[in-house]
Design a protein around this motif. Structure first.
Motif, PDB file in Angstrom:
ATOM      1  N   VAL A  69       0.852  -1.204   0.000  1.00 42.52           N
ATOM      2  CA  VAL A  69       0.000   0.000   0.000  1.00 42.52           C
ATOM      3  C   VAL A  69       0.887   1.254   0.000  1.00 42.52           C
ATOM      4  N   VAL A  70       1.890   1.260   0.860  1.00 41.94           N
ATOM      5  CA  VAL A  70       2.771   2.431   0.964  1.00 41.94           C
ATOM      6  C   VAL A  70       3.582   2.594  -0.323  1.00 41.94           C
ATOM      7  N   ALA A  71       4.155   1.494  -0.816  1.00 41.85           N
ATOM      8  CA  ALA A  71       4.964   1.564  -2.042  1.00 41.85           C
ATOM      9  C   ALA A  71       4.096   1.966  -3.231  1.00 41.85           C
ATOM     10  N   GLY A  72       2.926   1.362  -3.341  1.00 45.45           N
ATOM     11  CA  GLY A  72       2.037   1.608  -4.491  1.00 45.45           C
ATOM     12  C   GLY A  72       1.564   3.048  -4.556  1.00 45.45           C
ATOM     13  N   ALA A  73       1.270   3.622  -3.388  1.00 41.20           N
ATOM     14  CA  ALA A  73       0.744   4.995  -3.375  1.00 41.20           C
ATOM     15  C   ALA A  73       1.879   6.018  -3.418  1.00 41.20           C
ATOM     16  N   GLY A  74       3.106   5.587  -3.162  1.00 43.47           N
ATOM     17  CA  GLY A  74       4.241   6.523  -3.165  1.00 43.47           C
ATOM     18  C   GLY A  74       4.188   7.513  -2.017  1.00 43.47           C
ATOM     19  N   VAL A  75       3.552   7.125  -0.898  1.00 45.31           N
ATOM     20  CA  VAL A  75       3.443   8.058   0.231  1.00 45.31           C
ATOM     21  C   VAL A  75       4.635   7.889   1.163  1.00 45.31           C
ATOM     22  N   ARG A  76       4.793   8.843   2.078  1.00 48.16           N
ATOM     23  CA  ARG A  76       5.855   8.805   3.077  1.00 48.16           C
ATOM     24  C   ARG A  76       5.410   7.892   4.222  1.00 48.16           C
ATOM     25  N   CYS A  77       6.356   7.314   4.943  1.00 49.47           N
ATOM     26  CA  CYS A  77       5.948   6.490   6.086  1.00 49.47           C
ATOM     27  C   CYS A  77       6.907   6.676   7.251  1.00 49.47           C
ATOM     28  N   CYS A  78       6.403   6.322   8.435  1.00 53.19           N
ATOM     29  CA  CYS A  78       7.238   6.300   9.626  1.00 53.19           C
ATOM     30  C   CYS A  78       7.334   4.865  10.114  1.00 53.19           C
ATOM     31  N   LEU A  79       8.568   4.373  10.270  1.00 54.38           N
ATOM     32  CA  LEU A  79       8.805   3.037  10.815  1.00 54.38           C
ATOM     33  C   LEU A  79       9.178   3.205  12.283  1.00 54.38           C
ATOM     34  N   MET A  80       8.325   2.717  13.184  1.00 51.20           N
ATOM     35  CA  MET A  80       8.588   2.875  14.619  1.00 51.20           C
ATOM     36  C   MET A  80       9.016   1.558  15.238  1.00 51.20           C
ATOM     37  N   HIS A  81       9.928   1.631  16.190  1.00 53.99           N
ATOM     38  CA  HIS A  81      10.340   0.426  16.915  1.00 53.99           C
ATOM     39  C   HIS A  81       9.353   0.134  18.046  1.00 53.99           C
ATOM     40  N   MET A  82       8.955  -1.132  18.139  1.00 53.81           N
ATOM     41  CA  MET A  82       8.116  -1.562  19.276  1.00 53.81           C
ATOM     42  C   MET A  82       8.555  -2.976  19.628  1.00 53.81           C
ATOM     43  N   ARG A  98      11.546   8.405   1.331  1.00 52.28           N
ATOM     44  CA  ARG A  98      10.188   8.591   1.882  1.00 52.28           C
ATOM     45  C   ARG A  98      10.042   7.902   3.230  1.00 52.28           C
ATOM     46  N   ILE A  99      11.166   7.510   3.859  1.00 54.62           N
ATOM     47  CA  ILE A  99      11.081   6.750   5.108  1.00 54.62           C
ATOM     48  C   ILE A  99      11.644   7.557   6.278  1.00 54.62           C
ATOM     49  N   ASP A 100      10.833   7.710   7.337  1.00 53.76           N
ATOM     50  CA  ASP A 100      11.293   8.279   8.602  1.00 53.76           C
ATOM     51  C   ASP A 100      11.389   7.128   9.623  1.00 53.76           C
ATOM     52  N   VAL A 101      12.198   7.310  10.670  1.00 50.39           N
ATOM     53  CA  VAL A 101      12.298   6.273  11.702  1.00 50.39           C
ATOM     54  C   VAL A 101      11.998   6.874  13.072  1.00 50.39           C
ATOM     55  N   ASP A 102      11.593   6.009  14.023  1.00 49.01           N
ATOM     56  CA  ASP A 102      11.153   6.470  15.342  1.00 49.01           C
ATOM     57  C   ASP A 102      11.551   5.405  16.367  1.00 49.01           C
ATOM     58  N   PRO A 103      12.261   5.799  17.445  1.00 50.11           N
ATOM     59  CA  PRO A 103      12.674   4.801  18.431  1.00 50.11           C
ATOM     60  C   PRO A 103      11.520   4.230  19.251  1.00 50.11           C
ATOM     61  N   GLY A 104      10.322   4.790  19.141  1.00 50.73           N
ATOM     62  CA  GLY A 104       9.161   4.209  19.823  1.00 50.73           C
ATOM     63  C   GLY A 104       9.224   4.336  21.339  1.00 50.73           C
ATOM     64  N   ILE A 105       9.321   5.590  21.792  1.00 45.80           N
ATOM     65  CA  ILE A 105       9.366   5.849  23.236  1.00 45.80           C
ATOM     66  C   ILE A 105       8.088   5.274  23.885  1.00 45.80           C
ATOM     67  N   GLY A 106       8.296   4.430  24.924  1.00 45.78           N
ATOM     68  CA  GLY A 106       7.154   3.865  25.655  1.00 45.78           C
ATOM     69  C   GLY A 106       6.588   2.579  25.077  1.00 45.78           C
ATOM     70  N   PHE A 107       7.121   2.130  23.958  1.00 44.46           N
ATOM     71  CA  PHE A 107       6.558   0.929  23.330  1.00 44.46           C
ATOM     72  C   PHE A 107       7.435  -0.281  23.651  1.00 44.46           C
ATOM     73  N   GLY A 108       7.130  -0.967  24.766  1.00 45.06           N
ATOM     74  CA  GLY A 108       7.943  -2.094  25.204  1.00 45.06           C
ATOM     75  C   GLY A 108       9.250  -1.587  25.787  1.00 45.06           C
TER      76      GLY A 108
END
Ligand code: PMM
Length: 273
Positions: A120-133, A173-183
């Motif tokens: 879905v993300v690749a097909g639409a060419g949108v930006r995404c955030c990958l968060m760690h959990m 188009r990829i942002d990353v996030d350490p996922g504060i509070g997620f596990g």
């Protein structure tokens, strides 16, 4: 020149989010709230229909779409210059949100939860955030455990970026996030903030989400999430200094102004001329 930063305002359309659950559950109220956050300085609005607070139960995809799609449609028409993000782990919800104007997918599972999400993300060419959990929201706070939390989170994010790029999403188009509070324990969250430069070193824009979270309450003794603004401001300013660039918050005006001032101090001429 002061360093650039982006404030991502939180629009939760849920009856049970940990800090503002129920407040914006009504669609019209959620849209009004989004418009206020944009006026206060948010240039991304993150619209979520499923709470990810510790212990939260999953919401059915149809119900989640019913919550977020009308809000995103209305915000897209009211705020053409604002980036609309959908906070979801479900491909069908992301696709429906993109259809009505979302151009950013904020997925707390880093596109792992739903096997169709990457397409879905690749097909639409949108930006995404990958968060760690670590784990899943229902159980993630039971016994979080790492070797070195910062090394483990950085490795996970590096692997997820590589996998998502392999699956056809453009790296820029990829942002990353350490996922504060997620596990994560309080000490895990603090180590991630203290050594955020190691996450910045991955070379992708870093999103941070500390807003009103439990670890701030543990440190300050503020049980009511609404009383955690000062802790939220402190952590966001420190994250800016460490090189983070997107700040996901409830209290947009206060955090925006704190970041604007901090950005000028950080990057102005040392001798003042
Ligand atoms: N935190 C929450 C939800 N979504 N998304 C990202 N990228 N980063 C976060 O830290 C994050 C998130 C939980 O907070 P909420 O219930 O107030 O939305």
């Amino acid at each position: 020149m002061a360093r650039p930063f982006t404030v991502m305002g939180i629009v939760n359309v849920t009856p049970d989010s940990f800090s503002d659950g129920g407040e914006w559950f009504d669609h019209d109220a959620a849209v009004r709230h989004g418009i206020e956050l944009a006026a206060a300085g948010a240039t991304i609005l993150d619209v979520g229909g499923e709470s990810t607070r510790p212990g939260a139960a999953e919401v059915d995809a149809d119900e989640e779409a019913r919550r977020v799609v009308p809000v995103i449609r209305a915000l897209a028409s009211a705020l053409p210059d604002v980036t609309l993000s959908v906070d979801t782990t479900k491909a069908s919800v992301a696709a429906a949100a993109i259809d009505v104007g979302a151009t950013y997918v904020n997925d707390v599972s880093a596109l792992r939860h739903d096997p169709r999400m990457t397409d879905v993300v690749a097909g639409a060419g949108v930006r995404c955030c990958l968060m760690h959990m670590q784990g899943v929201p229902r159980t993630m706070q039971r016994a979080p455990s790492y070797g070195d939390v910062v090394v483990d989170v950085a490795r996970h994010l590096r692997e997820r970026v590589a996998a998502v790029v392999d699956a056809g999403v453009a790296e820029d188009r990829i942002d990353v996030d350490p996922g504060i509070g997620f596990g994560k324990t309080v000490d895990h969250n603090l180590a991630l903030l203290r050594r955020l430069d190691e996450i910045v070193g991955l070379g992708r824009p870093v999103v941070v989400g500390t807003s009103r979270k439990t670890f701030l309450g543990r440190i300050t003794g503020r049980d009511d999430p609404r009383q955690r603004l000062a802790g939220t401001v402190a952590t966001n300013v420190l994250a800016l200094a460490a090189g983070a660039s997107v700040f996901r918050v409830h209290d947009v005006g206060a955090v925006h102004d704190a970041l604007a001032v901090a950005a000028h101090v950080l990057d102005g001429p040392s001798r003042g001329d």
